[in-house]
Scaffold this motif. Structure first.
Motif, PDB file in Angstrom:
ATOM      1  N   LEU A 197       0.789  -1.058  -0.001  1.00 19.39           N
ATOM      2  CA  LEU A 197       0.053  -0.131  -0.106  1.00 19.39           C
ATOM      3  C   LEU A 197       0.743   1.282   0.081  1.00 19.39           C
ATOM      4  O   LEU A 197       0.188   2.429   0.098  1.00 19.39           O
ATOM      5  CB  LEU A 197      -0.912  -0.044   1.247  1.00 19.39           C
ATOM      6  CG  LEU A 197      -2.084  -0.963   0.964  1.00 19.39           C
ATOM      7  CD1 LEU A 197      -3.032  -0.928   2.153  1.00 19.39           C
ATOM      8  CD2 LEU A 197      -2.749  -1.067  -0.168  1.00 19.39           C
ATOM      9  N   ASN A 198       2.181   1.297  -0.293  1.00 22.84           N
ATOM     10  CA  ASN A 198       2.929   2.214  -0.307  1.00 22.84           C
ATOM     11  C   ASN A 198       3.121   2.511  -1.861  1.00 22.84           C
ATOM     12  O   ASN A 198       3.794   3.797  -2.086  1.00 22.84           O
ATOM     13  CB  ASN A 198       4.253   2.065   0.377  1.00 22.84           C
ATOM     14  CG  ASN A 198       4.198   1.899   1.682  1.00 22.84           C
ATOM     15  OD1 ASN A 198       3.448   2.550   2.390  1.00 22.84           O
ATOM     16  ND2 ASN A 198       4.679   1.096   2.287  1.00 22.84           N
ATOM     17  N   ASN A 199       2.881   1.824  -2.957  1.00 26.93           N
ATOM     18  CA  ASN A 199       2.861   2.183  -4.317  1.00 26.93           C
ATOM     19  C   ASN A 199       1.760   1.985  -4.927  1.00 26.93           C
ATOM     20  O   ASN A 199       1.945   2.010  -6.213  1.00 26.93           O
ATOM     21  CB  ASN A 199       4.116   1.306  -4.895  1.00 26.93           C
ATOM     22  CG  ASN A 199       3.782  -0.342  -4.899  1.00 26.93           C
ATOM     23  OD1 ASN A 199       2.539  -0.412  -4.842  1.00 26.93           O
ATOM     24  ND2 ASN A 199       4.652  -1.173  -4.599  1.00 26.93           N
ATOM     25  N   ALA A 200       0.636   2.297  -4.389  1.00 30.42           N
ATOM     26  CA  ALA A 200      -0.588   2.543  -5.282  1.00 30.42           C
ATOM     27  C   ALA A 200      -1.633   3.067  -4.494  1.00 30.42           C
ATOM     28  O   ALA A 200      -1.799   2.798  -3.141  1.00 30.42           O
ATOM     29  CB  ALA A 200      -1.012   0.956  -5.553  1.00 30.42           C
ATOM     30  N   ILE A 201      -2.294   4.105  -5.037  1.00 27.08           N
ATOM     31  CA  ILE A 201      -3.364   4.696  -4.399  1.00 27.08           C
ATOM     32  C   ILE A 201      -4.610   3.695  -4.497  1.00 27.08           C
ATOM     33  O   ILE A 201      -4.780   3.340  -5.978  1.00 27.08           O
ATOM     34  CB  ILE A 201      -3.793   6.039  -4.940  1.00 27.08           C
ATOM     35  CG1 ILE A 201      -2.612   6.950  -4.900  1.00 27.08           C
ATOM     36  CG2 ILE A 201      -4.889   6.606  -4.543  1.00 27.08           C
ATOM     37  CD1 ILE A 201      -2.684   7.997  -5.840  1.00 27.08           C
ATOM     38  N   VAL A 202      -5.479   3.512  -3.715  1.00 25.96           N
ATOM     39  CA  VAL A 202      -6.310   2.471  -3.579  1.00 25.96           C
ATOM     40  C   VAL A 202      -7.778   3.363  -3.134  1.00 25.96           C
ATOM     41  O   VAL A 202      -7.973   3.751  -2.415  1.00 25.96           O
ATOM     42  CB  VAL A 202      -6.424   1.392  -2.727  1.00 25.96           C
ATOM     43  CG1 VAL A 202      -7.705   0.581  -2.858  1.00 25.96           C
ATOM     44  CG2 VAL A 202      -5.064   0.450  -2.938  1.00 25.96           C
ATOM     45  N   TYR A 203      -8.657   3.411  -4.436  1.00 22.52           N
ATOM     46  CA  TYR A 203     -10.001   4.322  -4.490  1.00 22.52           C
ATOM     47  C   TYR A 203     -10.982   3.204  -3.980  1.00 22.52           C
ATOM     48  O   TYR A 203     -11.064   2.043  -4.500  1.00 22.52           O
ATOM     49  CB  TYR A 203     -10.595   4.834  -5.610  1.00 22.52           C
ATOM     50  CG  TYR A 203      -9.469   6.170  -5.942  1.00 22.52           C
ATOM     51  CD1 TYR A 203     -10.034   7.229  -5.323  1.00 22.52           C
ATOM     52  CD2 TYR A 203      -8.300   6.003  -6.741  1.00 22.52           C
ATOM     53  CE1 TYR A 203      -9.251   8.413  -5.651  1.00 22.52           C
ATOM     54  CE2 TYR A 203      -7.526   7.115  -6.951  1.00 22.52           C
ATOM     55  CZ  TYR A 203      -7.927   8.369  -6.416  1.00 22.52           C
ATOM     56  OH  TYR A 203      -7.080   9.478  -6.606  1.00 22.52           O
ATOM     57  N   VAL A 204     -11.631   3.238  -3.001  1.00 20.98           N
ATOM     58  CA  VAL A 204     -12.606   2.292  -2.355  1.00 20.98           C
ATOM     59  C   VAL A 204     -14.049   2.790  -3.017  1.00 20.98           C
ATOM     60  O   VAL A 204     -14.840   3.833  -2.871  1.00 20.98           O
ATOM     61  CB  VAL A 204     -12.984   2.450  -0.800  1.00 20.98           C
ATOM     62  CG1 VAL A 204     -13.832   1.607  -0.377  1.00 20.98           C
ATOM     63  CG2 VAL A 204     -11.537   2.207  -0.171  1.00 20.98           C
ATOM     64  N   ASP A 205     -14.296   1.668  -4.254  1.00 18.36           N
ATOM     65  CA  ASP A 205     -15.487   2.155  -4.927  1.00 18.36           C
ATOM     66  C   ASP A 205     -16.720   1.205  -4.627  1.00 18.36           C
ATOM     67  O   ASP A 205     -17.667   1.151  -5.321  1.00 18.36           O
ATOM     68  CB  ASP A 205     -15.053   2.042  -6.297  1.00 18.36           C
ATOM     69  CG  ASP A 205     -14.558   0.608  -6.573  1.00 18.36           C
ATOM     70  OD1 ASP A 205     -14.166   0.072  -5.942  1.00 18.36           O
ATOM     71  OD2 ASP A 205     -14.581   0.360  -7.958  1.00 18.36           O
ATOM     72  N   LYS A 206     -16.294   0.524  -3.637  1.00 17.06           N
ATOM     73  CA  LYS A 206     -17.663  -0.351  -3.047  1.00 17.06           C
ATOM     74  C   LYS A 206     -17.487  -0.773  -1.489  1.00 17.06           C
ATOM     75  O   LYS A 206     -16.563  -0.027  -0.887  1.00 17.06           O
ATOM     76  CB  LYS A 206     -17.450  -1.577  -3.845  1.00 17.06           C
ATOM     77  CG  LYS A 206     -16.216  -2.435  -3.597  1.00 17.06           C
ATOM     78  CD  LYS A 206     -15.876  -3.819  -4.443  1.00 17.06           C
ATOM     79  CE  LYS A 206     -16.906  -4.852  -3.492  1.00 17.06           C
ATOM     80  NZ  LYS A 206     -16.374  -6.324  -4.188  1.00 17.06           N
ATOM     81  N   GLU A 207     -18.575  -1.146  -1.026  1.00 21.24           N
ATOM     82  CA  GLU A 207     -18.475  -1.262   0.487  1.00 21.24           C
ATOM     83  C   GLU A 207     -17.488  -2.236   0.698  1.00 21.24           C
ATOM     84  O   GLU A 207     -16.994  -3.359   0.216  1.00 21.24           O
ATOM     85  CB  GLU A 207     -19.865  -2.115   0.988  1.00 21.24           C
ATOM     86  CG  GLU A 207     -19.855  -2.160   2.382  1.00 21.24           C
ATOM     87  CD  GLU A 207     -21.027  -2.869   2.672  1.00 21.24           C
ATOM     88  OE1 GLU A 207     -21.250  -3.151   4.094  1.00 21.24           O
ATOM     89  OE2 GLU A 207     -21.962  -3.218   1.866  1.00 21.24           O
ATOM     90  N   LEU A 208     -16.583  -1.591   1.899  1.00 20.87           N
ATOM     91  CA  LEU A 208     -15.380  -2.571   2.240  1.00 20.87           C
ATOM     92  C   LEU A 208     -16.017  -3.580   3.401  1.00 20.87           C
ATOM     93  O   LEU A 208     -16.125  -3.208   4.395  1.00 20.87           O
ATOM     94  CB  LEU A 208     -14.250  -1.737   2.877  1.00 20.87           C
ATOM     95  CG  LEU A 208     -12.930  -2.498   3.355  1.00 20.87           C
ATOM     96  CD1 LEU A 208     -12.249  -3.003   1.980  1.00 20.87           C
ATOM     97  CD2 LEU A 208     -12.038  -1.219   3.805  1.00 20.87           C
TER      98      LEU A 208
END
Length: 468
Positions: free
Chosen positions: A214-225
């Motif tokens: 998780l240090n080399n990609a931005i993660v967009y949360v587009d659904k319920e986690l």
């Protein structure tokens, strides 16, 4: 447009980086090495037998699922775009990139560390002009399935605009523009790659993101986690806790820019279009870009450039006062009618000459070649080119009236088009090697009606005659 001569560049010394491949999870060593003029970008797989090299070319692209991957003769390179973008962004034209794995290290998911390494290696100017394609009309490609489109329009320099639309609430429409490539380092290089949560879950399921954390990609949360997804992510990335920030991204990092996703897409466009193999002078507009549409457009551009250069016809302004008129030509050459086949000299330097002949129905050779279908004999086209070359050769002696030029050899003669009455022939000759000991070796081309009509390699000797 600027006429300033821009020289090709490489790096001064080799430099090495180490990191992890995004999709393999293996440690990778990458070394940038200086390369000569006209080398371009190439990758060398030092982990394979014979250490084979593969040119970075759009024609070799095989897959664009999770990056731009290309292969030739069994040699493959994966996720090449971030490295190539760094080279383009720093104006580096020639570099050899050695790898001990199929893919470069992902680093932080941007071009930042590659830019820093290349700058540390130092940039060196080479004694050769850049290979640049000047865009004169719009060129475009559209993927009808996705609506993605790329076009390039005329501009005074290489500019790129990326317009993205992800059709999600968490990440909607974003734009990014690079007005000059020299701004790449400051405004684009550190824009990191990104993924949506649903893509991340799929990649983890298929084992396709082993080197990612998780240090080399931005993660967009587009659904319920969901709780179970949260646990899987914590295990996959070795985190004790993971949460979603108010702006809809996981809490692993902080955005560098509000439009970092668009800037990264722009970075990808630059890296993918490096596969054209030629610098572009024009404004690229990328609408919903992705590796597939980027590389398809790169293929179109590469093929168009190759075709145009194969059929290239230089432009000369025939309305300008000639450098030498017929009287000055006759003062230099011994030829006279009906064998003087040159009317004007338009340009001349110590390495080239451009001459002209107006072909009229009054040419004596048309009487027999052929009475019902007049065509200028090919041998006379070669002779006319040689006379233009003679002007260049005799310009090297102080008293040209006391010298003659004689053919020594004619090679690679080709006749492409018929020359008929009414045509204006333009002869363009360039020295293949410098004139030495009276030997003149030239590449000659004749054009008419914006087409190449004949070409040859001519070798002649300058011989002094007795003084009158």
């Amino acid at each position: 447009m600027s006429t300033t001569v821009v020289k090709q560049k490489t790096i001064q010394k080799e430099i090495t980086l180490k990191g992890v491949g995004l999709h393999t999870g293996n440690e990778v060593t990458l070394t940038f090495k200086p390369a000569p003029a006209d080398h371009g970008y190439a990758f060398k797989r030092v982990d394979l037998e014979g250490e084979p090299t593969i040119k970075a070319s759009a024609l070799f692209v095989t897959n664009t699922q999770r990056g731009t991957n290309f292969e030739n003769n069994g040699v493959s390179i994966n996720t090449s775009e971030h490295v190539l973008a760094a080279c383009v962004g720093l104006g580096i034209d020639n570099v050899l990139i050695e790898l001990n794995a199929p893919e470069p290290p992902i680093m932080d998911g941007s071009s930042k560390f590659f830019v820093e390494a290349l700058e540390k290696a130092g940039i060196e100017e080479l004694d050769a002009e850049i290979d640049e394609y000047i865009v004169t009309e719009p060129i475009s490609y559209k993927d009808e399935k996705t609506g993605s489109e790329i076009l390039v329009i005329p501009s005074n320099e290489y500019q790129v605009t990326a317009m993205v639309d992800f059709d999600t609430k968490v990440l909607g429409t974003q734009n990014a523009t690079l007005d000059t490539i020299s701004d790449f380092k400051e405004h684009i290089a550190d824009a990191r790659t990104f993924s949506f949560l649903h893509e991340l879950e799929m990649l983890l399921e298929h084992g396709l993101i082993k080197g990612g954390d998780l240090n080399n990609a931005i993660v967009y949360v587009d659904k319920e986690l969901k709780p179970e997804t949260m646990e899987r992510l914590k295990v996959a990335f070795g985190k004790d806790s993971i949460s979603v920030k108010p702006n809809g991204i996981l809490d692993n990092l902080t955005l560098h820019y509000p439009n970092e996703a668009a800037r990264h897409k722009l970075l990808d466009v630059i890296g993918d279009l490096a596969l054209i193999g030629t610098r572009i002078r024009g404004r690229v507009i990328a609408i919903k870009p992705g590796h597939f549409v980027n590389t398809e457009f790169a293929k179109i551009m590469a093929q168009k450039i190759k075709k145009e250069r194969r059929n290239y016809v230089p432009k000369f302004d025939l309305s300008q006062k000639p450098l030498m008129d017929i009287h000055q030509i006759m003062a230099t050459l011994p030829h006279r009618a009906p064998f003087l086949l040159l009317d004007r000299i338009i340009e001349m330097s110590d390495k080239h000459v451009v001459g002209m002949k107006n072909v009229t129905m009054n040419e004596p050779f048309f009487n027999g070649h052929f009475p019902e279908a007049p065509v200028m004999p090919g041998v006379l086209q070669v002779e006319a080119m040689a006379q233009a070359g003679g002007i260049l050769a005799l310009s090297t002696v102080p008293d040209p009236e006391n010298y003659l030029t004689f053919f020594m050899k004619i090679d690679n003669v080709k006749f492409k088009q018929q020359v008929i009455p009414g045509d204006t022939l333009i002869f363009d000759l360039k020295l293949i090697t410098p004139i030495r000991r009276g030997i003149c070796h030239m590449a000659a081309k004749a054009y008419a009606n914006n087409k190449l009509v004949s070409e040859a390699e001519l070798m002649a000797q300058i011989v002094k005659t007795k003084n009158k």
